[in-house]
Scaffold this motif. Sequence first.
Motif, PDB file in Angstrom:
ATOM      1  N   VAL A 181       0.843  -1.203   0.000  1.00 33.18           N
ATOM      2  CA  VAL A 181       0.000   0.000   0.000  1.00 33.18           C
ATOM      3  C   VAL A 181       0.874   1.248   0.000  1.00 33.18           C
ATOM      4  O   VAL A 181       0.609   2.218  -0.720  1.00 33.18           O
ATOM      5  CB  VAL A 181      -0.949  -0.002   1.228  1.00 33.18           C
ATOM      6  N   ARG A 182       1.925   1.224   0.789  1.00 38.34           N
ATOM      7  CA  ARG A 182       2.850   2.357   0.844  1.00 38.34           C
ATOM      8  C   ARG A 182       3.451   2.634  -0.526  1.00 38.34           C
ATOM      9  O   ARG A 182       3.615   3.790  -0.936  1.00 38.34           O
ATOM     10  CB  ARG A 182       3.957   2.048   1.856  1.00 38.34           C
ATOM     11  N   ARG A 183       3.778   1.575  -1.249  1.00 43.05           N
ATOM     12  CA  ARG A 183       4.345   1.740  -2.592  1.00 43.05           C
ATOM     13  C   ARG A 183       3.376   2.488  -3.506  1.00 43.05           C
ATOM     14  O   ARG A 183       3.769   3.400  -4.244  1.00 43.05           O
ATOM     15  CB  ARG A 183       4.676   0.358  -3.164  1.00 43.05           C
ATOM     16  N   PHE A 184       2.105   2.123  -3.482  1.00 46.81           N
ATOM     17  CA  PHE A 184       1.117   2.805  -4.320  1.00 46.81           C
ATOM     18  C   PHE A 184       1.001   4.279  -3.936  1.00 46.81           C
ATOM     19  O   PHE A 184       0.983   5.157  -4.806  1.00 46.81           O
ATOM     20  CB  PHE A 184      -0.251   2.122  -4.187  1.00 46.81           C
ATOM     21  N   VAL A 185       0.921   4.551  -2.641  1.00 53.65           N
ATOM     22  CA  VAL A 185       0.772   5.933  -2.184  1.00 53.65           C
ATOM     23  C   VAL A 185       1.993   6.763  -2.573  1.00 53.65           C
ATOM     24  O   VAL A 185       1.867   7.889  -3.057  1.00 53.65           O
ATOM     25  CB  VAL A 185       0.537   5.976  -0.659  1.00 53.65           C
ATOM     26  N   ASN A 186       3.187   6.197  -2.383  1.00 56.59           N
ATOM     27  CA  ASN A 186       4.414   6.917  -2.727  1.00 56.59           C
ATOM     28  C   ASN A 186       4.510   7.219  -4.211  1.00 56.59           C
ATOM     29  O   ASN A 186       5.132   8.207  -4.613  1.00 56.59           O
ATOM     30  CB  ASN A 186       5.645   6.116  -2.291  1.00 56.59           C
ATOM     31  N   ASN A 187       3.901   6.360  -5.030  1.00 60.74           N
ATOM     32  CA  ASN A 187       3.923   6.575  -6.480  1.00 60.74           C
ATOM     33  C   ASN A 187       2.773   7.449  -6.965  1.00 60.74           C
ATOM     34  O   ASN A 187       2.601   7.658  -8.160  1.00 60.74           O
ATOM     35  CB  ASN A 187       3.880   5.226  -7.215  1.00 60.74           C
ATOM     36  N   GLY A 188       1.968   7.934  -6.015  1.00 61.44           N
ATOM     37  CA  GLY A 188       0.842   8.779  -6.388  1.00 61.44           C
ATOM     38  C   GLY A 188      -0.258   8.031  -7.098  1.00 61.44           C
ATOM     39  O   GLY A 188      -1.017   8.608  -7.879  1.00 61.44           O
ATOM     40  N   GLN A 189      -0.373   6.735  -6.820  1.00 60.24           N
ATOM     41  CA  GLN A 189      -1.344   5.889  -7.513  1.00 60.24           C
ATOM     42  C   GLN A 189      -2.490   5.488  -6.589  1.00 60.24           C
ATOM     43  O   GLN A 189      -2.330   5.424  -5.361  1.00 60.24           O
ATOM     44  CB  GLN A 189      -0.659   4.627  -8.041  1.00 60.24           C
ATOM     45  N   LYS A 190      -3.599   5.203  -7.171  1.00 60.79           N
ATOM     46  CA  LYS A 190      -4.746   4.716  -6.417  1.00 60.79           C
ATOM     47  C   LYS A 190      -4.466   3.301  -5.934  1.00 60.79           C
ATOM     48  O   LYS A 190      -3.973   2.466  -6.682  1.00 60.79           O
ATOM     49  CB  LYS A 190      -5.995   4.723  -7.307  1.00 60.79           C
ATOM     50  N   VAL A 191      -4.789   3.032  -4.679  1.00 57.68           N
ATOM     51  CA  VAL A 191      -4.536   1.715  -4.107  1.00 57.68           C
ATOM     52  C   VAL A 191      -5.673   0.769  -4.502  1.00 57.68           C
ATOM     53  O   VAL A 191      -6.834   1.049  -4.203  1.00 57.68           O
ATOM     54  CB  VAL A 191      -4.445   1.789  -2.567  1.00 57.68           C
ATOM     55  N   PRO A 192      -5.380  -0.346  -5.187  1.00 56.05           N
ATOM     56  CA  PRO A 192      -6.440  -1.303  -5.523  1.00 56.05           C
ATOM     57  C   PRO A 192      -7.110  -1.815  -4.243  1.00 56.05           C
ATOM     58  O   PRO A 192      -6.432  -2.114  -3.250  1.00 56.05           O
ATOM     59  CB  PRO A 192      -5.691  -2.439  -6.235  1.00 56.05           C
ATOM     60  N   VAL A 193      -8.411  -1.925  -4.260  1.00 58.56           N
ATOM     61  CA  VAL A 193      -9.164  -2.326  -3.065  1.00 58.56           C
ATOM     62  C   VAL A 193      -8.681  -3.665  -2.536  1.00 58.56           C
ATOM     63  O   VAL A 193      -8.495  -3.846  -1.323  1.00 58.56           O
ATOM     64  CB  VAL A 193     -10.672  -2.375  -3.382  1.00 58.56           C
ATOM     65  N   ASP A 194      -8.439  -4.626  -3.425  1.00 54.94           N
ATOM     66  CA  ASP A 194      -8.046  -5.965  -2.978  1.00 54.94           C
ATOM     67  C   ASP A 194      -6.601  -6.023  -2.488  1.00 54.94           C
ATOM     68  O   ASP A 194      -6.180  -7.030  -1.923  1.00 54.94           O
ATOM     69  CB  ASP A 194      -8.270  -6.990  -4.096  1.00 54.94           C
ATOM     70  N   ALA A 195      -5.832  -4.961  -2.726  1.00 49.15           N
ATOM     71  CA  ALA A 195      -4.471  -4.911  -2.189  1.00 49.15           C
ATOM     72  C   ALA A 195      -4.467  -4.514  -0.722  1.00 49.15           C
ATOM     73  O   ALA A 195      -3.446  -4.639  -0.043  1.00 49.15           O
ATOM     74  CB  ALA A 195      -3.621  -3.928  -2.990  1.00 49.15           C
ATOM     75  N   VAL A 196      -5.600  -4.031  -0.231  1.00 49.46           N
ATOM     76  CA  VAL A 196      -5.711  -3.577   1.157  1.00 49.46           C
ATOM     77  C   VAL A 196      -6.103  -4.757   2.048  1.00 49.46           C
ATOM     78  O   VAL A 196      -7.243  -5.198   2.047  1.00 49.46           O
ATOM     79  CB  VAL A 196      -6.742  -2.443   1.289  1.00 49.46           C
ATOM     80  N   LYS A 197      -5.131  -5.265   2.795  1.00 47.91           N
ATOM     81  CA  LYS A 197      -5.381  -6.341   3.761  1.00 47.91           C
ATOM     82  C   LYS A 197      -5.155  -5.749   5.146  1.00 47.91           C
ATOM     83  O   LYS A 197      -4.020  -5.565   5.592  1.00 47.91           O
ATOM     84  CB  LYS A 197      -4.464  -7.532   3.477  1.00 47.91           C
ATOM     85  N   ILE A 198      -6.263  -5.440   5.815  1.00 47.64           N
ATOM     86  CA  ILE A 198      -6.191  -4.637   7.032  1.00 47.64           C
ATOM     87  C   ILE A 198      -5.361  -5.312   8.111  1.00 47.64           C
ATOM     88  O   ILE A 198      -4.583  -4.659   8.812  1.00 47.64           O
ATOM     89  CB  ILE A 198      -7.609  -4.312   7.544  1.00 47.64           C
ATOM     90  N   GLU A 199      -5.486  -6.630   8.256  1.00 44.72           N
ATOM     91  CA  GLU A 199      -4.712  -7.296   9.311  1.00 44.72           C
ATOM     92  C   GLU A 199      -3.214  -7.190   9.057  1.00 44.72           C
ATOM     93  O   GLU A 199      -2.415  -7.067  10.002  1.00 44.72           O
ATOM     94  CB  GLU A 199      -5.136  -8.760   9.459  1.00 44.72           C
ATOM     95  N   GLU A 200      -2.786  -7.203   7.797  1.00 47.05           N
ATOM     96  CA  GLU A 200      -1.367  -7.078   7.497  1.00 47.05           C
ATOM     97  C   GLU A 200      -0.872  -5.649   7.729  1.00 47.05           C
ATOM     98  O   GLU A 200       0.296  -5.436   8.067  1.00 47.05           O
ATOM     99  CB  GLU A 200      -1.078  -7.530   6.064  1.00 47.05           C
ATOM    100  N   MET A 201      -1.750  -4.687   7.549  1.00 47.56           N
ATOM    101  CA  MET A 201      -1.392  -3.302   7.848  1.00 47.56           C
ATOM    102  C   MET A 201      -1.249  -3.114   9.358  1.00 47.56           C
ATOM    103  O   MET A 201      -0.273  -2.513   9.830  1.00 47.56           O
ATOM    104  CB  MET A 201      -2.456  -2.364   7.274  1.00 47.56           C
ATOM    105  N   VAL A 202      -2.194  -3.640  10.120  1.00 49.38           N
ATOM    106  CA  VAL A 202      -2.130  -3.516  11.581  1.00 49.38           C
ATOM    107  C   VAL A 202      -0.904  -4.244  12.122  1.00 49.38           C
ATOM    108  O   VAL A 202      -0.188  -3.743  12.999  1.00 49.38           O
ATOM    109  CB  VAL A 202      -3.418  -4.063  12.226  1.00 49.38           C
ATOM    110  N   ASN A 203      -0.636  -5.437  11.598  1.00 51.42           N
ATOM    111  CA  ASN A 203       0.465  -6.254  12.111  1.00 51.42           C
ATOM    112  C   ASN A 203       1.839  -5.819  11.618  1.00 51.42           C
ATOM    113  O   ASN A 203       2.852  -6.369  12.043  1.00 51.42           O
ATOM    114  CB  ASN A 203       0.230  -7.723  11.760  1.00 51.42           C
ATOM    115  N   TYR A 204       1.882  -4.822  10.747  1.00 55.10           N
ATOM    116  CA  TYR A 204       3.169  -4.285  10.316  1.00 55.10           C
ATOM    117  C   TYR A 204       3.896  -3.629  11.487  1.00 55.10           C
ATOM    118  O   TYR A 204       5.124  -3.613  11.548  1.00 55.10           O
ATOM    119  CB  TYR A 204       2.945  -3.262   9.206  1.00 55.10           C
TER     120      TYR A 204
END
Length: 702
Positions: free
Chosen positions: A272-295
């Motif tokens: 997700v960070r890669r998409f944001v840094n590139n100024g791109q829209k984050v694909p919905v299915d790329a968002v895995k909330i548990e993996e973001m929290v557990n980072y």
Amino acid sequence: MIMKNVTFLWLVVLMTTALTAQTRKITGTVTDEATSPLPGVNVVVKGTTTGTQTDFDGNYELMAVIGDTLEFKYLGYISKEIHVGAFNIINITMEADYAALEEVVVVGYATKTVKSMTAAVSTVVSEARIRKNKKNAYHQSLADQLQGKVIGVASNASEVKERGLNSNKTNEKEPLYIVDGVPIQKQNNRVIAQLNPDAIDKINTYKGYKAKQLFGKIAKDGCIVITTKKGNYLIENDENYAQLSENQFEKVALNPLSTFSIDVDKAGYSNVRRFVNNGQKVPVDAVKIEEMVNYFAYEYAQPTDEHPFSIHTEAASTPWNPNSKLVRIGLQGKEYVNEELPATNLTFLIDVSGSMSSMNKLPLLKSAFKLLVNQLREKDNVAIVVYAGAAGVVLNPTSGSNKEKILKALNKLEAGGSTAGGAGIELAYKLAEQNFKRKGNNRVILATDGDFNVGASSNKEMEKLIEEKRKSGVFLSVLGFGMGNYKDSKLELLADKGNGNHAYIDTMQEAQKVFGKEFGGTLYTIAKDVKIQVEFNPAMVQAYRLIGYENRLLADEDFVDDTKDAGELGSGHTVTALYEVIPTGVQSDYLKDDIDLKYTSLENNNNFSNELLTVKFRYKKPEGSQSIEMVHVLNTEVTEMSTDFKFAASVALFGMQLKKSAYRSNTSLEDVLTLAESGRGDDKSGYRAEFIRLVNATASSL
């Protein structure tokens, strides 16, 4: 008097020379015209090999002397040269070079025998031409449109070959593409076929000699540069993510049990960070909330009993919903220092196919693996297997004390060819099994973009292969690299079935996190097949919703079935799960009317009126086959959110915003920021500050 003046002048000269020759640390920040930090800018002392790159926040540091010239180079921006003077801090602003975006280097892959191409630069498809053909060319390959337009270049579907070469021979030349500054690698040329011609401004073709003259030998086979009208085309058409359906609220009266496998993967956040840094829209299915929290790491206490992890629970009011409560369940794996870890038998399985050539793939991979090699001990072994069109061993098992030999083998790796991932996995496991260390840590580390296209390659074939290989006792870690053709779903599947973990490495900072700060957790499993089952008390809880873990859900009966695979926990790893619960008696728009049952009683049992839920855990020891059960009860006491709890909730809410969750209420990214700031805490490593900047960057792009 004259002698005094001469002496004084010589002293001035000597002092100036000494000052000039003094090496000093130069630091600074590189930003764009909007004052946003630029990560990944190359900063080099001109005329030397001394250099560095800016970090996530645009910061850099390097050694230089007065009089040196610093060169700042970044794709799509005008290069700058700054002379080092008396100041140790040099901050610069880089300006976008819109003309350069139309003439970006494209790397061609050719065999060793190269027939030079005549120099030419030709605009082959004009805007008017594309508009004329737009009705009948909506999904037509751009390569088809290039057919016959350039002298010396012929094209056929997704191929562009040098005219006159026999297409059946191995000396084909295939230039690759750049779209709005983003390289499209050879293995991903099918993305070009999906470009909408109506969105294209122009296409420039640079033939071999001229391309090489302009951009260096990496462009020896020519390049085709495509510029779209908007100038920020999202190259995501060939990336694959598992489709996820958001968890709904479940009524306790009908479904009192919630069962799932733990997930220690963290690839979701860095991707997700890669998409944001590139100024791109984050694909919905790329968002895995548990993996973001557990980072992120949380301050859970270490285990003090015979179990390899400790359990922590708390409940508080939900920040985004006044009518519900938020429950946090946390696991803390026992942490071992490097010296305490058992002897390790590692096999690096490295993808060196053509799709791995870009800077954020194989070059980054090699640098990342060097961090790992530098931590190896004498009792550790490393072997290296590579695969492209075929698989081969480039380094037989070598002691960790012989780092020079291991690093030399890594440095020699180059990219080119197709991707026989299945053959590589077979060979890597074979080598790992031959050098198996009893009571040791035996692991294959696969590093790839996941774009397998030769041999066993489908998700089903790969799943079957890995399930068979894990019986050997060899674990699997999977590291994802790159963009444009990143196969997240395939790599996550491989890690899950291989008793391992999955990370996505987008920067050297992330490599340092995976191989430095979390070295033990990345490589050493302390518990496998870890499952969680939560039973909610219907007297206290009307309904519940597990936030994230959509592709980790298990059937309730799987909890006691030791043949069912689940997640692994590494040394020092933390796992966090969040439940949003609606208390009994509370009205909620998220709940539908009750169903009248004839044979089942829905009356609440008030014998446990002080209990909110009971959570059970099952795990196996790394070498075991029988599970061990742990039980923990959370009472009904609702407390003020701890700092860690606030931050975990802010990350979950950010994920809900990106997914446009039906349960985010009327919240915004401003609410995410407020919650994150209040949960920032000590933040010694700066990861939470990075998250806050990421949310700000997302807000500015909406």
